[in-house]
Design an enzyme around this catalytic site. Structure first.
Site, PDB file in Angstrom:
ATOM      1  N   ASP A  45      14.268  31.660  28.168  1.00  0.00           N
ATOM      2  CA  ASP A  45      14.064  31.223  26.786  1.00  0.00           C
ATOM      3  C   ASP A  45      15.183  31.834  25.970  1.00  0.00           C
ATOM      4  O   ASP A  45      15.461  33.024  26.102  1.00  0.00           O
ATOM      5  CB  ASP A  45      12.699  31.712  26.290  1.00  0.00           C
ATOM      6  N   TYR A  46      15.840  31.056  25.138  1.00  0.00           N
ATOM      7  CA  TYR A  46      16.990  31.592  24.418  1.00  0.00           C
ATOM      8  C   TYR A  46      16.606  32.368  23.153  1.00  0.00           C
ATOM      9  O   TYR A  46      16.983  33.508  22.998  1.00  0.00           O
ATOM     10  CB  TYR A  46      17.996  30.485  24.074  1.00  0.00           C
TER      11      TYR A  46
END
Length: 180
Positions: A45-46
């Site tokens: 997940d960024y």
């Protein structure tokens, strides 16, 4: 309280509640499994995980170290690496252009790209986005009433940001908007 754990996420710590059977991963076991696996999938997940979450959605550019680590993971033919982000396709391409074999999932996976040599694909083609016109008017009403808030328009979604607004008023407005 024995089931609570302090985890370092974002700029601080959040208390997470885990079930009574939860066990932390043993690092030695993870390394052994990694080395013994024929194929490995990494999905990162960024926002708020790889970089810290900023006040605006745009400034969270990946660091040189992040890009270096991703490139190293992608160097193994046994690894498939994907970055999932809320950002638009063009932003993701620009940020990760040097990591040629990392997969990208933009706008929370609505668009995805296996690597830099492939084209973007939609998760679902038959999408009716006519709702965005009505939603824009509603979002604008709340933006006008809430100093520090703004609207982020994407190709598949809209987001009303209020994290730069007064925390109590912003949350109250968000709840009202949610019930709208």
């Amino acid at each position: 309280m024995a089931d609570m754990e302090n985890l370092g996420l974002d700029f601080g710590f959040r208390v997470m509640d885990f079930g009574p059977t939860f066990q932390k991963l043993n690092v030695d076991d993870v390394i052994k499994s990694y080395r013994g696996a024929k194929r490995r999938l990494f999905v990162f997940d960024y926002e708020g995980t790889l970089p810290p979450l900023g006040s605006l959605p745009s400034p969270s550019v990946p660091s040189f170290l992040t890009l270096e680590i991703l490139a190293e993971l992608c160097n193994s033919a046994d690894n498939t690496v994907f970055i999932v982000s809320s950002h638009k396709c063009d932003v993701m391409e620009r940020w990760f252009s040097e990591v040629k074999t990392v997969g990208l999932a933009a706008e929370h996976g609505f668009f995805f790209q296996w690597d830099r040599s492939s084209s973007w694909q939609r998760l679902y083609d038959a999408v009716d986005l006519t709702w965005m016109e009505a939603a824009t008017k509603i979002f604008q009403y709340y933006t006008d009433r809430t100093d520090g808030s703004f609207i982020e328009v994407k190709d598949s979604a809209m987001v009303w940001h209020y994290r730069d607004a007064d925390p109590d008023f912003g949350l109250m407005q968000a709840k009202e908007l949610h019930d709208h």
